[in-house]
Motif scaffolding. Structure first.
Motif, short mmCIF file in Angstrom:
data_model
loop_
_atom_site.label_atom_id
_atom_site.label_comp_id
_atom_site.label_asym_id
_atom_site.label_seq_id
_atom_site.Cartn_x
_atom_site.Cartn_y
_atom_site.Cartn_z
N VAL A 147 0.84 -1.20 0.00
CA VAL A 147 0.00 0.00 0.00
C VAL A 147 0.88 1.25 0.00
O VAL A 147 0.59 2.24 -0.67
N ALA A 148 1.98 1.19 0.75
CA ALA A 148 2.87 2.35 0.88
C ALA A 148 3.83 2.42 -0.30
O ALA A 148 4.17 1.41 -0.92
N LEU A 149 4.27 3.65 -0.59
CA LEU A 149 5.28 3.83 -1.63
C LEU A 149 6.63 3.30 -1.16
O LEU A 149 7.46 2.84 -1.95
N ALA B 149 8.63 11.91 8.47
CA ALA B 149 7.29 11.33 8.38
C ALA B 149 6.26 12.41 8.04
O ALA B 149 5.38 12.22 7.18
N GLN B 150 6.39 13.57 8.70
CA GLN B 150 5.45 14.65 8.43
C GLN B 150 5.56 15.13 6.98
O GLN B 150 4.57 15.39 6.30
N GLU B 151 6.79 15.22 6.49
CA GLU B 151 7.04 15.77 5.15
C GLU B 151 6.58 14.84 4.03
O GLU B 151 6.20 15.30 2.96
N HIS B 152 6.62 13.52 4.26
CA HIS B 152 6.40 12.59 3.16
C HIS B 152 5.18 11.70 3.30
O HIS B 152 4.96 10.83 2.46
N GLY B 153 4.39 11.92 4.37
CA GLY B 153 3.19 11.10 4.54
C GLY B 153 2.27 11.19 3.34
O GLY B 153 1.68 10.19 2.91
N HIS B 154 2.14 12.39 2.76
CA HIS B 154 1.21 12.58 1.64
C HIS B 154 1.61 11.76 0.41
O HIS B 154 0.80 11.52 -0.48
N LEU B 155 2.88 11.34 0.40
CA LEU B 155 3.36 10.49 -0.71
C LEU B 155 3.18 9.00 -0.40
O LEU B 155 3.58 8.15 -1.18
#
Ligand code: BGC
Length: 269
Positions: free
Chosen positions: A144-146, A182-188
């Motif tokens: 599910v995750a990149l 984690a905060q910076e790349h969660g949207h990816l």
């Protein structure tokens, strides 16, 4: 039935994989279906031994000599990984060391070595991993995750440690490095978490458990009255890299038999 190969068709880089927690994580990830790149610096034989176990379990494994504090070596390790396996899905940012000293005697060399490996090394490896996740793009049939990153921290990201200021500072740094990434790349859909082990029987803390007296003293700090083993951490790493933990993001999981529970208050205060 639970998927016995939750990491099938994925490739993991494990830094510091020649002994202790890193070695156990590499073997556990291999058993869970991942192909594994085992990074090491000194102990080629230890890394090879783990790689052989992974191959026996039917997965592919390569060992790579790379000092994670050196940018060119980290870039080369990721290039080799992509050339061999096509991409990387999982980074276990594990490589770490201690150079203990009373604070007033601590040398700049001791400070720099610990911060360079334990903190700068995690930055360099996480940056290359995220660049590769983005380049490769999503593979929903695989995960599910990149991509997934586990930062190996310590109970000493919250427990101060006299005589180990460099180590505790590095692990405190890992906490906010992990959370910021984690905060910076969660949207990816890049999932980033930390594991914070307590006392685990490995070469790094050999003196703390090697004699019966030392072991008894150490157990006073562990409410659950058991010193951990590297396999405890391997199992958690597999879970945190699998889709079973897909909603866990930006978290530190303490795995310490309760060491962070202020055990001094068990019979005092
Ligand atoms: C250290 C070990 C220590 C443990 C608990 C770890 O992060 O590397 O030396 O035994 O924390 O204090």
């Amino acid at each position: 039935m639970q998927n016995s190969r939750p990491l099938a068709n994925q490739t993991a880089i494990v830094t510091g994989a020649s002994s202790g927690i890193g070695k156990a994580c590499a073997i556990a990830l291999g058993a869970a279906g991942a192909n594994v790149v085992l990074d090491f610096v000194g102990d080629a034989a230890g890394a090879e031994e783990a790689a052989a176990q992974i191959r026996l379990a039917g997965r592919q494994a390569i060992t790579v000599l790379c000092d994670v504090s050196q940018e060119d070596q980290v870039v080369a390790m990721f290039q080799k990984t992509v050339a061999t396996f096509g991409t990387v899905d999982i980074l276990i940012n594990n490589a770490g060391l201690q150079k203990d000293s009373p604070f007033v005697d601590m040398t700049v060399a001791q400070w720099d070595l610990v911060l360079n490996v334990n903190l700068k090394g995690q930055f360099l490896c996480a940056r290359e991993a995220i660049r590769e996740f983005i380049r490769r793009g999503s593979r929903p049939d695989v995960s599910v995750a990149l991509g997934k990153i586990i930062c190996m921290s310590s109970v000493h990201e919250i427990i101060p440690w006299a005589g180990h200021a460099n180590y505790a500072a590095s692990k405190g740094g890992v906490d906010l490095l992990m959370k910021s990434i984690a905060q910076e790349h969660g949207h990816l859909k890049i999932r980033v978490n930390s594991i914070a082990p307590g006392a685990i029987k490995t070469p790094i803390n050999h003196d703390a458990w090697a004699t019966p007296t030392a072991e008894q003293n150490l157990l006073k700090l562990i409410p659950y009255k058991r010193i951990g083993v590297p396999e405890d951490i391997g199992k958690l790493a597999v879970f945190l890299c699998s889709d079973d933990s897909d909603y866990i993001h930006g978290e530190t999981i303490f795995i310490d038999g309760g060491m962070a529970l202020y055990p001094g208050f068990e019979d005092n205060g």
